[in-house]
Write an enzyme that holds these catalytic residues in place. Sequence first.
Site, short mmCIF file in Angstrom:
data_model
loop_
_atom_site.label_atom_id
_atom_site.label_comp_id
_atom_site.label_asym_id
_atom_site.label_seq_id
_atom_site.Cartn_x
_atom_site.Cartn_y
_atom_site.Cartn_z
N ASN A 85 0.87 -1.17 0.00
CA ASN A 85 0.00 0.00 0.00
C ASN A 85 0.91 1.22 0.00
OD1 ASN A 85 -1.80 2.07 0.46
ND2 ASN A 85 -2.77 1.14 2.25
N ARG B 132 -2.59 -2.07 -3.53
CA ARG B 132 -3.78 -1.25 -3.34
C ARG B 132 -3.69 -0.06 -4.29
NH1 ARG B 132 -4.98 3.46 0.82
NH2 ARG B 132 -7.23 3.67 0.55
N HIS C 245 -12.72 3.06 -0.05
CA HIS C 245 -12.69 2.04 1.02
C HIS C 245 -13.38 0.75 0.56
CE1 HIS C 245 -12.64 5.57 4.10
NE2 HIS C 245 -11.40 5.18 3.81
N GLY D 43 -12.81 5.52 10.35
CA GLY D 43 -11.43 5.75 10.76
C GLY D 43 -11.17 7.25 10.67
N ARG E 97 -11.52 15.90 7.13
CA ARG E 97 -12.33 16.25 5.97
C ARG E 97 -13.73 16.66 6.40
NH1 ARG E 97 -10.72 10.77 3.52
NH2 ARG E 97 -8.67 11.13 2.60
N GLY F 215 -10.78 1.97 12.69
CA GLY F 215 -10.26 2.35 14.00
C GLY F 215 -11.29 2.85 14.99
N ASN G 72 -13.36 0.45 17.91
CA ASN G 72 -12.85 0.69 19.27
C ASN G 72 -13.63 1.71 20.09
OD1 ASN G 72 -10.36 -1.01 19.14
ND2 ASN G 72 -9.90 0.36 17.43
N GLU H 86 -8.17 -5.11 5.22
CA GLU H 86 -8.01 -4.78 3.81
C GLU H 86 -6.85 -5.52 3.18
OE1 GLU H 86 -9.21 -0.34 3.04
OE2 GLU H 86 -8.43 -0.47 5.09
#
Length: 403
Positions: free
Chosen positions: A12, A96, A185, A215, A246, A335, A339, A389
Amino acid sequence: MTANATRVLVLNSGSSSVKYQLLDMSSGTRLAVGLVERIGEETSRLSHTPLATGGDKRETEGPIADHEAALKAVAAELAADGLGLDSPELAAIGHRVVHGGLKFTAPTVIDDAVLKEIERLVPVAPLHNPANLTGIRTAQALRPDLPQVAVFDTAFHTTMPEYAARYAIDVETADAHRIRRYGFHGTSHAYVSRKTAALLGKDPSEVNVIVLHLGNGASASAVAGGRCVDTSMGLTPLEGLVMGTRSGDIDPAVTFHLRRVAGMSTDEIDVLLNKKSGLVGLCGDNDMREIRRRIDEGDERAGLAFDIYIHRLKKYIGAYTAVLGRVDAVAFTAGVGENAAPVREAALAGLEELGMAVDASLNAVRSGEPRLISPDSARVAVAVVPTDEELEIAQQTYALVNA
């Protein structure tokens, strides 16, 4: 490919980093994982963990000039563990690639024509495709005899119907400049939707799932019977949910306003919306753990940022419930999704009439395994499914070269 060639190296390549994993597909085990970061700087760092030998993580620091030097350093680390790129057990290298446009709807063996098409798509993925190309070309130079496979972030979303993929702008202009919703994604959404169906003991073709990949970058998808029918990201990864840096959905006229009234350049607006917005723009932090800590201490800015994040998330859950008509499961991943129990709880709070609820005790459990966190009485299953992934890329790569 020889019969004992069962290993796949997954790369990646980012603009200044290379993440990698070496997997043995006969057992599905990881043999090595690592990361090269800050490529091109004096403070470059390579961290490598040889899982096959059970060794400790090794870290080296020092200048790594470019991606070619980075991959050569990775090859040296693998060779030190007896896992070198010259091994006859290496079947392929899977890459990727963020943007595949409409042409690439599945993993693809890379040749000159494929490279040209990835390059042609650079204008719609200027931050990602150039780095992906650099990684591919460097890997080809190191092992020109080995199959190199591109797995595209956009591929899973190419099943979206035209009415979901089109923007309501002039058709000729849109077609001339390839303006449409592509989604990203995709490897994560594909993996998680399939794993969610397995968690329910069903075939993916029987299950409708809302996947929430949360994430630092975040996206939602509506998956009907294993096929994506809508997703929150669009022409670029900027559209959709509130993310770490973003903005997500925003009135397009904001950009005109900033240009005319604030005198900001196009590049400055681009940086604002992609790197200085979202959670970091709202409260100065893009780490959900830190935001929750600040909320517990009574920080109002952090609390408002969290509420805005959750409000946008709820809107997409509601919208995709309408799109799918019947929802069998909502799956949280990545993430934050895996979690942050408070995010999962808040996102579904008040949606009991839609059949969605979270069991507080199940939600509080931390685990690396796929699991249900909804009460038995809930009409819609709520799942936490750790994404993988790299495994998805490796599986798609191996299946293609085997075929």
